[in-house]
Scaffold this motif. Structure first.
Motif, short mmCIF file in Angstrom:
data_model
loop_
_atom_site.label_atom_id
_atom_site.label_comp_id
_atom_site.label_asym_id
_atom_site.label_seq_id
_atom_site.Cartn_x
_atom_site.Cartn_y
_atom_site.Cartn_z
N VAL A 11 39.10 46.77 42.86
CA VAL A 11 38.87 45.82 41.76
C VAL A 11 40.18 45.46 41.09
N LYS A 12 41.03 46.45 40.84
CA LYS A 12 42.35 46.18 40.23
C LYS A 12 43.20 45.30 41.14
N TRP A 13 43.14 45.55 42.44
CA TRP A 13 43.93 44.78 43.38
C TRP A 13 43.44 43.33 43.42
N VAL A 14 42.13 43.13 43.47
CA VAL A 14 41.58 41.76 43.50
C VAL A 14 41.89 41.06 42.19
N ALA A 15 41.80 41.75 41.06
CA ALA A 15 42.09 41.12 39.77
C ALA A 15 43.56 40.75 39.66
N SER A 16 44.44 41.50 40.33
CA SER A 16 45.85 41.19 40.24
C SER A 16 46.24 39.99 41.09
N LEU A 17 45.39 39.56 42.00
CA LEU A 17 45.71 38.42 42.85
C LEU A 17 45.83 37.13 42.04
#
Length: 79
Positions: free
Chosen positions: A69-75
């Motif tokens: 979730v953090k990785w997708v939000a950072s995109l």
């Protein structure tokens, strides 16, 4: 002189090796008694072992989900 030093080193490392082997065997026996039941071909996971595996799996799933979730939000974030 070198023979004496060689013997001293052999005695020291032999004692350390023996102590480490004893600790390893003791830990293996302890873990086997806690997490397994039965012997030989009837060896099975104990109830406590199953509960530990279930909670470990849940913790792993939650941790990986948070990471994704953090990785997708950072995109979409600006740098």
């Amino acid at each position: 002189m070198t023979a004496i030093l060689t013997e001293i080193i052999s005695l020291l490392t032999g004692g350390i090796k023996g102590m480490a082997t004893g600790i390893g065997e003791g830990l293996q026996e302890l873990v086997s008694k806690i997490f397994t039941t039965g012997t030989g071909e009837t060896l099975a996971l104990s109830t406590f072992g199953a509960v530990v595996c279930i909670f470990g799996g849940v913790a792993l799933a939650v941790g990986l989900s948070k990471f994704i979730v953090k990785w997708v939000a950072s995109l979409g974030a600006r740098k």
